[in-house]
Motif scaffolding. Structure first.
Motif, PDB file in Angstrom:
ATOM      1  N   MET A 152       0.817  -1.224   0.000  1.00 48.93           N
ATOM      2  CA  MET A 152       0.000   0.000   0.000  1.00 48.93           C
ATOM      3  C   MET A 152       0.849   1.273   0.000  1.00 48.93           C
ATOM      4  SD  MET A 152      -2.992  -1.132  -0.309  1.00 48.93           S
ATOM      5  CE  MET A 152      -3.105  -2.887  -0.632  1.00 48.93           C
ATOM      6  N   SER A 153       1.944   1.271   0.742  1.00 46.94           N
ATOM      7  CA  SER A 153       2.771   2.492   0.785  1.00 46.94           C
ATOM      8  C   SER A 153       3.403   2.754  -0.585  1.00 46.94           C
ATOM      9  CB  SER A 153       3.846   2.392   1.872  1.00 46.94           C
ATOM     10  OG  SER A 153       4.661   1.265   1.638  1.00 46.94           O
ATOM     11  N   ARG A 174       0.709   4.141  -2.877  1.00 50.53           N
ATOM     12  CA  ARG A 174       0.468   5.544  -2.519  1.00 50.53           C
ATOM     13  C   ARG A 174       1.543   6.458  -3.120  1.00 50.53           C
ATOM     14  NH1 ARG A 174      -1.603   8.423   2.503  1.00 50.53           N
ATOM     15  NH2 ARG A 174      -2.309   6.417   3.285  1.00 50.53           N
ATOM     16  N   PHE A 213      -6.456   6.487  -0.237  1.00 52.30           N
ATOM     17  CA  PHE A 213      -5.858   6.123   1.057  1.00 52.30           C
ATOM     18  C   PHE A 213      -6.202   7.108   2.172  1.00 52.30           C
ATOM     19  CE2 PHE A 213      -2.961   4.055  -2.028  1.00 52.30           C
ATOM     20  CZ  PHE A 213      -3.128   2.742  -1.603  1.00 52.30           C
ATOM     21  N   ARG A 258     -12.697   1.561   2.901  1.00 52.70           N
ATOM     22  CA  ARG A 258     -12.152   1.856   4.244  1.00 52.70           C
ATOM     23  C   ARG A 258     -11.874   0.580   5.011  1.00 52.70           C
ATOM     24  NH1 ARG A 258     -15.667   6.356   3.965  1.00 52.70           N
ATOM     25  NH2 ARG A 258     -17.384   5.250   4.941  1.00 52.70           N
ATOM     26  N   LEU A 286      -8.764  -1.265   3.661  1.00 50.28           N
ATOM     27  CA  LEU A 286      -7.516  -0.584   4.017  1.00 50.28           C
ATOM     28  C   LEU A 286      -7.207  -0.723   5.505  1.00 50.28           C
ATOM     29  CD1 LEU A 286      -7.867   2.595   1.770  1.00 50.28           C
ATOM     30  CD2 LEU A 286      -6.231   0.731   1.476  1.00 50.28           C
ATOM     31  N   GLN A 287      -8.226  -0.683   6.336  1.00 48.40           N
ATOM     32  CA  GLN A 287      -8.011  -0.868   7.781  1.00 48.40           C
ATOM     33  C   GLN A 287      -7.504  -2.282   8.064  1.00 48.40           C
ATOM     34  OE1 GLN A 287     -11.867   0.226   9.220  1.00 48.40           O
ATOM     35  NE2 GLN A 287     -11.434   2.432   9.152  1.00 48.40           N
ATOM     36  N   ARG A 288      -8.084  -3.251   7.379  1.00 47.05           N
ATOM     37  CA  ARG A 288      -7.665  -4.642   7.590  1.00 47.05           C
ATOM     38  C   ARG A 288      -6.219  -4.860   7.151  1.00 47.05           C
ATOM     39  NH1 ARG A 288     -11.202  -7.254   4.543  1.00 47.05           N
ATOM     40  NH2 ARG A 288      -9.726  -8.085   3.007  1.00 47.05           N
ATOM     41  N   VAL A 289      -5.873  -4.279   5.988  1.00 45.87           N
ATOM     42  CA  VAL A 289      -4.500  -4.402   5.480  1.00 45.87           C
ATOM     43  C   VAL A 289      -3.513  -3.772   6.454  1.00 45.87           C
ATOM     44  CG1 VAL A 289      -2.940  -3.581   3.656  1.00 45.87           C
ATOM     45  CG2 VAL A 289      -5.126  -4.563   3.038  1.00 45.87           C
ATOM     46  N   GLU A 290      -3.910  -2.626   7.014  1.00 44.42           N
ATOM     47  CA  GLU A 290      -3.052  -1.912   7.970  1.00 44.42           C
ATOM     48  C   GLU A 290      -2.811  -2.775   9.206  1.00 44.42           C
ATOM     49  OE1 GLU A 290      -3.924   2.129   9.914  1.00 44.42           O
ATOM     50  OE2 GLU A 290      -3.903   2.524   7.752  1.00 44.42           O
ATOM     51  N   VAL A 291      -3.857  -3.410   9.703  1.00 46.22           N
ATOM     52  CA  VAL A 291      -3.752  -4.281  10.882  1.00 46.22           C
ATOM     53  C   VAL A 291      -2.870  -5.474  10.587  1.00 46.22           C
ATOM     54  CG1 VAL A 291      -5.040  -5.838  12.390  1.00 46.22           C
ATOM     55  CG2 VAL A 291      -5.956  -3.566  11.891  1.00 46.22           C
ATOM     56  N   GLY A 305      -0.617  -5.689   8.247  1.00 51.74           N
ATOM     57  CA  GLY A 305       0.748  -5.208   7.975  1.00 51.74           C
ATOM     58  C   GLY A 305       1.509  -4.941   9.240  1.00 51.74           C
TER      59      GLY A 305
END
Length: 251
Positions: free
Chosen positions: A204-205, A208, A232, A241, A244-249, A251
């Motif tokens: 994701m980063s 972005r 993002f 949303r 992306l929240q799940r991916v962040e968790v 990650g």
């Protein structure tokens, strides 16, 4: 030409399963599109449809103004070859020939398909190995390379055919995290050189930072598309949303 890729109501079904449902989008020359979304959302199928590795069920695909498929009916084989020859694809698992050296892997397709001298092909292979930081590996075999090195060879091999469009199908997902950076650096460099690219990625980063636009795919559709700061930063849809929240968790 305004758009280098034009896709209208693209459909792909496997039996009763609709993998792609009326997908429509355009890509401008030099644009970098990151395609994100959960597994099974149709990202890879969409990419493979653009280069005729998947037969579509319906819709229109136009590449550089030429119709590869029109309302689900394909152009003839010679026309399709002409169109797809101007595109390159880099896969998740490298797909290098294990019995050939790095240099031979790069030179095989142009020697077979392009009417160029061996000297011209050799010069380009050496130039591209330099570009991806692997000049010292020309005579090595794939078995002696790290995953990151194999993927950089795969990128150089795709560039040997001098494509106008590059497609990447999760180019770092088979790599250890510490090897991911070296591959992303090469892709970033291509973005700076205005190569038209579509990149299916779970980084994701990276999406972005490199993408001009991001497509969020879900359930066979492009659910949301926009510039990275919107997707993002302030996604419109709840499902974007949530993803992306799940991916962040994770990650």
């Amino acid at each position: 030409m305004t758009h280098i890729i034009e896709v209208t109501q693209l459909k792909k079904s496997f039996g009763a399963l609709d993998v792609l449902k009326q997908v429509s989008f355009n890509v401008a020359p030099g644009e970098v599109i990151a395609v994100i979304g959960p597994s099974g959302s149709g990202k890879s199928t969409m990419l493979r449809s653009l280069i005729h590795l998947e037969e579509i069920t319906g819709g229109t695909v136009r590449i550089q103004g030429q119709k590869m498929a029109d309302n689900g009916s394909y152009a003839n084989a010679a026309e399709i070859r002409k169109i797809t020859d101007r595109m390159g694809m880099v896969f998740q698992h490298f797909n290098l020939f294990p019995h050939l050296t790095v240099q031979a892997n790069l030179e095989l397709a142009p020697k077979t398909l392009k009417k160029e001298s061996a000297a011209v092909i050799r010069h380009r292979s050496q130039e591209l190995l330099g570009k991806v930081g692997l000049s010292d590996k020309a005579d090595a075999y794939p078995a002696n390379l790290s995953g990151g090195q194999k993927q950089r060879v795969a990128i150089a091999r795709a560039l040997m055919m001098q494509p106008d469009i590059l497609l990447f199908d999760e180019p770092t997902s088979a790599l250890d995290p510490e090897l991911t950076g070296e591959v992303l650096r090469v892709i970033k460099q291509l973005a700076q050189e205005n190569m038209t690219m579509m990149i299916v990625t779970h980084e994701m980063s990276f999406a972005r930072e490199v993408a001009d636009r991001v497509f969020f795919m879900d359930n066979g559709e492009i659910a949301e598309a926009g510039p990275p700061e919107q997707i993002f930063g302030t996604p419109i849809l709840e499902r974007t949303r949530t993803f992306l929240q799940r991916v962040e968790v994770e990650g």
